[in-house]
Design a protein around this motif. Structure first.
Motif, PDB file in Angstrom:
ATOM      1  N   ALA A   5       0.867  -1.174   0.000  1.00  0.00           N
ATOM      2  CA  ALA A   5       0.000   0.000   0.000  1.00  0.00           C
ATOM      3  C   ALA A   5       0.907   1.228   0.000  1.00  0.00           C
ATOM      4  O   ALA A   5       1.942   1.245   0.678  1.00  0.00           O
ATOM      5  N   ILE A   6       0.526   2.239  -0.745  1.00  0.00           N
ATOM      6  CA  ILE A   6       1.294   3.483  -0.828  1.00  0.00           C
ATOM      7  C   ILE A   6       0.420   4.608  -0.292  1.00  0.00           C
ATOM      8  O   ILE A   6      -0.711   4.787  -0.737  1.00  0.00           O
ATOM      9  N   ILE A   7       0.956   5.336   0.677  1.00  0.00           N
ATOM     10  CA  ILE A   7       0.234   6.471   1.252  1.00  0.00           C
ATOM     11  C   ILE A   7       1.069   7.730   1.057  1.00  0.00           C
ATOM     12  O   ILE A   7       2.200   7.798   1.524  1.00  0.00           O
ATOM     13  N   THR A   8       0.509   8.702   0.383  1.00  0.00           N
ATOM     14  CA  THR A   8       1.162   9.997   0.208  1.00  0.00           C
ATOM     15  C   THR A   8       0.529  10.994   1.166  1.00  0.00           C
ATOM     16  O   THR A   8      -0.696  11.093   1.236  1.00  0.00           O
ATOM     17  N   ALA A   9       1.367  11.732   1.893  1.00  0.00           N
ATOM     18  CA  ALA A   9       0.905  12.812   2.768  1.00  0.00           C
ATOM     19  C   ALA A   9       1.240  14.132   2.101  1.00  0.00           C
ATOM     20  O   ALA A   9       2.417  14.464   1.919  1.00  0.00           O
ATOM     21  N   SER A  10       0.202  14.869   1.712  1.00  0.00           N
ATOM     22  CA  SER A  10       0.427  16.148   1.057  1.00  0.00           C
ATOM     23  C   SER A  10      -0.855  16.972   1.098  1.00  0.00           C
ATOM     24  O   SER A  10      -1.850  16.598   0.468  1.00  0.00           O
ATOM     25  N   ASP A  11      -0.810  18.073   1.821  1.00  0.00           N
ATOM     26  CA  ASP A  11      -1.963  18.973   1.841  1.00  0.00           C
ATOM     27  C   ASP A  11      -2.276  19.481   0.442  1.00  0.00           C
ATOM     28  O   ASP A  11      -3.426  19.470   0.008  1.00  0.00           O
ATOM     29  N   SER A  12      -1.229  19.918  -0.288  1.00  0.00           N
ATOM     30  CA  SER A  12      -1.452  20.482  -1.617  1.00  0.00           C
ATOM     31  C   SER A  12      -1.873  19.411  -2.616  1.00  0.00           C
ATOM     32  O   SER A  12      -2.682  19.670  -3.503  1.00  0.00           O
ATOM     33  N   GLY A  13      -1.356  18.202  -2.479  1.00  0.00           N
ATOM     34  CA  GLY A  13      -1.783  17.107  -3.344  1.00  0.00           C
ATOM     35  C   GLY A  13      -3.231  16.722  -3.080  1.00  0.00           C
ATOM     36  O   GLY A  13      -4.008  16.488  -4.004  1.00  0.00           O
ATOM     37  N   TYR A  14      -3.585  16.684  -1.807  1.00  0.00           N
ATOM     38  CA  TYR A  14      -4.951  16.314  -1.417  1.00  0.00           C
ATOM     39  C   TYR A  14      -5.975  17.325  -1.926  1.00  0.00           C
ATOM     40  O   TYR A  14      -7.062  16.963  -2.349  1.00  0.00           O
ATOM     41  N   SER A  15      -5.575  18.597  -1.929  1.00  0.00           N
ATOM     42  CA  SER A  15      -6.494  19.647  -2.403  1.00  0.00           C
ATOM     43  C   SER A  15      -6.517  19.761  -3.925  1.00  0.00           C
ATOM     44  O   SER A  15      -7.317  20.512  -4.476  1.00  0.00           O
ATOM     45  N   GLY A  16      -5.634  19.029  -4.606  1.00  0.00           N
ATOM     46  CA  GLY A  16      -5.593  19.079  -6.064  1.00  0.00           C
ATOM     47  C   GLY A  16      -4.692  20.162  -6.624  1.00  0.00           C
ATOM     48  O   GLY A  16      -4.603  20.331  -7.834  1.00  0.00           O
ATOM     49  N   ALA A  17      -3.985  20.877  -5.753  1.00  0.00           N
ATOM     50  CA  ALA A  17      -3.125  21.968  -6.193  1.00  0.00           C
ATOM     51  C   ALA A  17      -1.748  21.487  -6.666  1.00  0.00           C
ATOM     52  O   ALA A  17      -1.001  22.256  -7.266  1.00  0.00           O
ATOM     53  N   ARG A  18      -1.414  20.222  -6.384  1.00  0.00           N
ATOM     54  CA  ARG A  18      -0.089  19.712  -6.734  1.00  0.00           C
ATOM     55  C   ARG A  18      -0.199  18.238  -7.113  1.00  0.00           C
ATOM     56  O   ARG A  18      -0.934  17.481  -6.474  1.00  0.00           O
ATOM     57  N   GLU A  19       0.539  17.846  -8.119  1.00  0.00           N
ATOM     58  CA  GLU A  19       0.546  16.455  -8.569  1.00  0.00           C
ATOM     59  C   GLU A  19       1.468  15.628  -7.680  1.00  0.00           C
ATOM     60  O   GLU A  19       2.570  16.055  -7.339  1.00  0.00           O
ATOM     61  N   ASP A  20       1.027  14.446  -7.317  1.00  0.00           N
ATOM     62  CA  ASP A  20       1.851  13.518  -6.538  1.00  0.00           C
ATOM     63  C   ASP A  20       2.811  12.826  -7.496  1.00  0.00           C
ATOM     64  O   ASP A  20       2.401  12.011  -8.313  1.00  0.00           O
ATOM     65  N   PRO A  44      -4.221  14.323   3.342  1.00  0.00           N
ATOM     66  CA  PRO A  44      -3.599  15.554   3.834  1.00  0.00           C
ATOM     67  C   PRO A  44      -2.605  15.231   4.948  1.00  0.00           C
ATOM     68  O   PRO A  44      -2.590  14.120   5.486  1.00  0.00           O
ATOM     69  N   ASP A  45      -1.804  16.206   5.288  1.00  0.00           N
ATOM     70  CA  ASP A  45      -0.845  16.064   6.391  1.00  0.00           C
ATOM     71  C   ASP A  45      -1.601  16.151   7.712  1.00  0.00           C
ATOM     72  O   ASP A  45      -1.501  17.133   8.440  1.00  0.00           O
ATOM     73  N   ASP A  46      -2.354  15.126   8.004  1.00  0.00           N
ATOM     74  CA  ASP A  46      -3.182  15.066   9.205  1.00  0.00           C
ATOM     75  C   ASP A  46      -2.828  13.785   9.949  1.00  0.00           C
ATOM     76  O   ASP A  46      -3.068  12.684   9.446  1.00  0.00           O
ATOM     77  N   ARG A  47      -2.252  13.944  11.124  1.00  0.00           N
ATOM     78  CA  ARG A  47      -1.739  12.797  11.879  1.00  0.00           C
ATOM     79  C   ARG A  47      -2.789  11.711  12.088  1.00  0.00           C
ATOM     80  O   ARG A  47      -2.517  10.528  11.883  1.00  0.00           O
ATOM     81  N   GLU A  48      -3.981  12.082  12.490  1.00  0.00           N
ATOM     82  CA  GLU A  48      -5.011  11.084  12.771  1.00  0.00           C
ATOM     83  C   GLU A  48      -5.488  10.377  11.508  1.00  0.00           C
ATOM     84  O   GLU A  48      -5.711   9.167  11.523  1.00  0.00           O
ATOM     85  N   MET A  49      -5.654  11.116  10.422  1.00  0.00           N
ATOM     86  CA  MET A  49      -6.069  10.482   9.166  1.00  0.00           C
ATOM     87  C   MET A  49      -5.015   9.500   8.664  1.00  0.00           C
ATOM     88  O   MET A  49      -5.336   8.395   8.217  1.00  0.00           O
ATOM     89  N   LEU A  50      -3.747   9.909   8.747  1.00  0.00           N
ATOM     90  CA  LEU A  50      -2.655   9.043   8.306  1.00  0.00           C
ATOM     91  C   LEU A  50      -2.571   7.800   9.180  1.00  0.00           C
ATOM     92  O   LEU A  50      -2.466   6.674   8.674  1.00  0.00           O
ATOM     93  N   ALA A  51      -2.649   7.988  10.497  1.00  0.00           N
ATOM     94  CA  ALA A  51      -2.587   6.852  11.425  1.00  0.00           C
ATOM     95  C   ALA A  51      -3.766   5.913  11.201  1.00  0.00           C
ATOM     96  O   ALA A  51      -3.604   4.682  11.196  1.00  0.00           O
ATOM     97  N   ALA A  52      -4.953   6.466  11.007  1.00  0.00           N
ATOM     98  CA  ALA A  52      -6.149   5.638  10.791  1.00  0.00           C
ATOM     99  C   ALA A  52      -6.004   4.800   9.525  1.00  0.00           C
ATOM    100  O   ALA A  52      -6.388   3.619   9.508  1.00  0.00           O
ATOM    101  N   ALA A  53      -5.457   5.388   8.474  1.00  0.00           N
ATOM    102  CA  ALA A  53      -5.274   4.650   7.221  1.00  0.00           C
ATOM    103  C   ALA A  53      -4.281   3.506   7.413  1.00  0.00           C
ATOM    104  O   ALA A  53      -4.533   2.372   6.977  1.00  0.00           O
ATOM    105  N   MET A  54      -3.161   3.776   8.078  1.00  0.00           N
ATOM    106  CA  MET A  54      -2.170   2.722   8.327  1.00  0.00           C
ATOM    107  C   MET A  54      -2.754   1.629   9.207  1.00  0.00           C
ATOM    108  O   MET A  54      -2.555   0.433   8.949  1.00  0.00           O
ATOM    109  N   ARG A  55      -3.463   2.031  10.240  1.00  0.00           N
ATOM    110  CA  ARG A  55      -4.083   1.087  11.170  1.00  0.00           C
ATOM    111  C   ARG A  55      -5.064   0.164  10.426  1.00  0.00           C
ATOM    112  O   ARG A  55      -5.038  -1.057  10.599  1.00  0.00           O
TER     113      ARG A  55
END
Length: 163
Positions: A5-20, A44-55
């Motif tokens: 599984a690949i998880i990218t953390a990026s506020d700008s990528g999540y909002s569509g402002a930047r390509e991953d 997004p760069d959100d600790r709980e969202m990232l942790a929840a996805a990994m969990r």
């Protein structure tokens, strides 16, 4: 076939402002190694969202390996290591140490990486850098040894001793 599984953390990528651009590099390298990419997330760069996805991925047995990209720097929003360590049951400090040591050959700024690695259940989680160039350098450096580590984690091999 090992599942990734690949998880990218990026506020700008999540909002569509930047390509991953880093996740496709990860996908290319792991597929060349014979791994199957079973999930790709851009969060997004959100600790709980990232942790929840990994969990969720680890607890469901959805992947043998989670490779993350982004969020390992000094910005206040860079929280990937904290998210990773909050879900890890055991840490694996040697992997990010090896990546930093190898990357120091190319840039002294590698010492600024806060990447972490850990194990949850039967899933290995590794934080990769955010830049495509650094992802390629680091992942190509560690990928061959990950095979053996995953074999041990999954009970397919007995120990780390070389014959």
């Amino acid at each position: 076939m090992k599942r990734v599984a690949i998880i990218t953390a990026s506020d700008s990528g999540y909002s569509g402002a930047r390509e991953d651009k880093s996740a496709p590099v990860i996908e290319e390298i792991v597929q060349k190694q014979g791994y199957e990419v079973v999930k790709k997330l851009l969060l997004p760069d959100d600790r709980e969202m990232l942790a929840a996805a990994m969990r969720e991925i680890a607890d469901s047995g959805g992947a043998d390996l989670i490779l993350t990209t982004g969020g390992t720097g000094f910005s206040p929003r860079d929280v990937m290591p904290e998210a990773t360590l909050s879900v890890a049951e055991r840490t694996v400090p040697g992997i990010p140490e090896a990546m930093r040591a190898y990357s120091m050959q190319f840039t002294k700024r590698a010492m600024l990486s806060r990447a972490a690695a850990g194990i949850r259940k039967k899933t290995l989680i590794i934080n990769m850098p955010g830049s495509p160039k650094a992802v390629r350098e680091c992942l190509e450096y560690i990928i061959s040894e990950l095979d053996h580590g995953l074999e041990i984690l999954l009970g397919e091999a007995g120990n780390c001793a070389r014959k």
